[in-house]
Write an enzyme that holds these catalytic residues in place. Structure first.
Site, PDB file in Angstrom:
ATOM      1  N   TYR A 145      -2.120  42.449 109.205  1.00 34.45           N
ATOM      2  CA  TYR A 145      -1.749  42.515 107.793  1.00 34.45           C
ATOM      3  C   TYR A 145      -0.780  43.668 107.526  1.00 34.45           C
ATOM      4  O   TYR A 145       0.259  43.490 106.884  1.00 34.45           O
ATOM      5  CB  TYR A 145      -3.008  42.665 106.940  1.00 34.45           C
ATOM      6  CG  TYR A 145      -2.763  42.545 105.454  1.00 34.45           C
ATOM      7  CD1 TYR A 145      -2.519  41.293 104.874  1.00 34.45           C
ATOM      8  CD2 TYR A 145      -2.788  43.658 104.621  1.00 34.45           C
ATOM      9  CE1 TYR A 145      -2.299  41.167 103.504  1.00 34.45           C
ATOM     10  CE2 TYR A 145      -2.565  43.540 103.256  1.00 34.45           C
ATOM     11  CZ  TYR A 145      -2.325  42.292 102.700  1.00 34.45           C
ATOM     12  OH  TYR A 145      -2.101  42.182 101.344  1.00 34.45           O
ATOM     13  N   SER A 202       2.218  45.628  99.635  1.00 29.09           N
ATOM     14  CA  SER A 202       0.896  46.255  99.712  1.00 29.09           C
ATOM     15  C   SER A 202       1.057  47.695 100.167  1.00 29.09           C
ATOM     16  O   SER A 202       2.020  48.029 100.876  1.00 29.09           O
ATOM     17  CB  SER A 202       0.010  45.496 100.714  1.00 29.09           C
ATOM     18  OG  SER A 202      -1.169  46.209 100.989  1.00 29.09           O
TER      19      SER A 202
END
Length: 257
Positions: A156, A143
């Protein structure tokens, strides 16, 4: 004949979203797909759908945060299919979403267990199997959050940053033995996770309109491409779905300027 015909590919967190789209695309290209999820019922529903469409799929339960569950899943793959050619480490959660002091420590640790430890456990279990056949491919769902912090996403972002280094570690230790390790950033995709992000109202990503999000089928096509021989070009690297050359190779439309 598609290049993936007969290849055995394990997809974690495959019951929905990018995992489900990837599983369908892999099967469309001839792979024998191992659909894994914590819920065997959910995994079987997708596997049955793939089988009904003429593809090959095996459903197995797997909680990536539990070593025994991961080992049992890999043993099941070997028992049913005999080998593992590729692993797609897709299972991940975005929770807890919130500023650091407002988050639940137990939820934060759970994110580490699923997003980072889970990928490690899966890779650790499949690498010996791959080495028996001279190599294989491991794709870790990365990501942009791995490389820049976003408010409310401390868990995250931190776990994805760790996963990026894990991708490089696998390449360093096993690349010369034929293991291709790739980090793949799928962009902002219309999944259940994005629904949670929009509901949080935290950071600019939550403000993106749903119609601006990409279809899970797009990253699914890229992941299938990376599982092929062509993926060796990206060994040890972080790859972004927005890269023009990659999109051209896969057949996706260029990103609008």
């Amino acid at each position: 004949m598609p290049e993936l015909t007969g290849k055995v590919v394990v997809v974690t967190g495959a019951a929905r979203g990018i995992g489900a789209a990837t599983s369908r695309e892999l099967a469309r290209q001839g792979a024998r797909v191992v659909v894994t999820a914590r819920s065997l019922h959910a995994a079987k529903a997708l596997a049955d759908d793939i089988l009904a469409s003429g593809g090959e799929a095996l459903a197995l339960a797997c909680d990536v945060a539990e070593p025994a569950s991961v080992d049992a899943m890999v043993a099941g793959v070997r028992s049913h299919l005999g080998k593992i050619d590729a692993l797609v480490n897709n299972a991940a959660i975005v929770d807890p979403v919130g500023r650091i002091v407002d988050t639940d420590p137990v939820q934060w640790m759970r994110a580490v267990e699923i997003n980072l430890v889970g990928a490690y456990l899966a890779a650790r279990a499949v690498i010996p199997v791959m080495l028996e056949d001279g190599g294989g491919t491991i794709i870790n769902l990365s990501s942009g959050a791995a490389f820049r912090p976003l408010e409310g996403w401390s868990a995250y972002c931190s776990t994805k940053a760790g996963l990026a280094m894990f991708t490089r570690s696998v390449d360093l230790e096993y690349g010369s033995a034929g293991i291709v390790s790739i980090g793949f950033s799928p962009g902002v995709v219309d999944t259940d996770m994005q629904g949670k992000i929009r509901a949080s109202g935290i950071n600019p990503v939550s403000q993106l309109p749903r119609e601006s999000l990409s279809d899970p089928k797009d990253p699914g096509r890229v992941i299938a491409y990376l599982c092929s021989q062509a993926g060796r070009e990206y060994a040890g690297k972080e790859v972004d779905i927005r890269e023009a050359g990659l999109r051209l190779a896969v057949g996706l439309a260029p990103v609008a300027a």
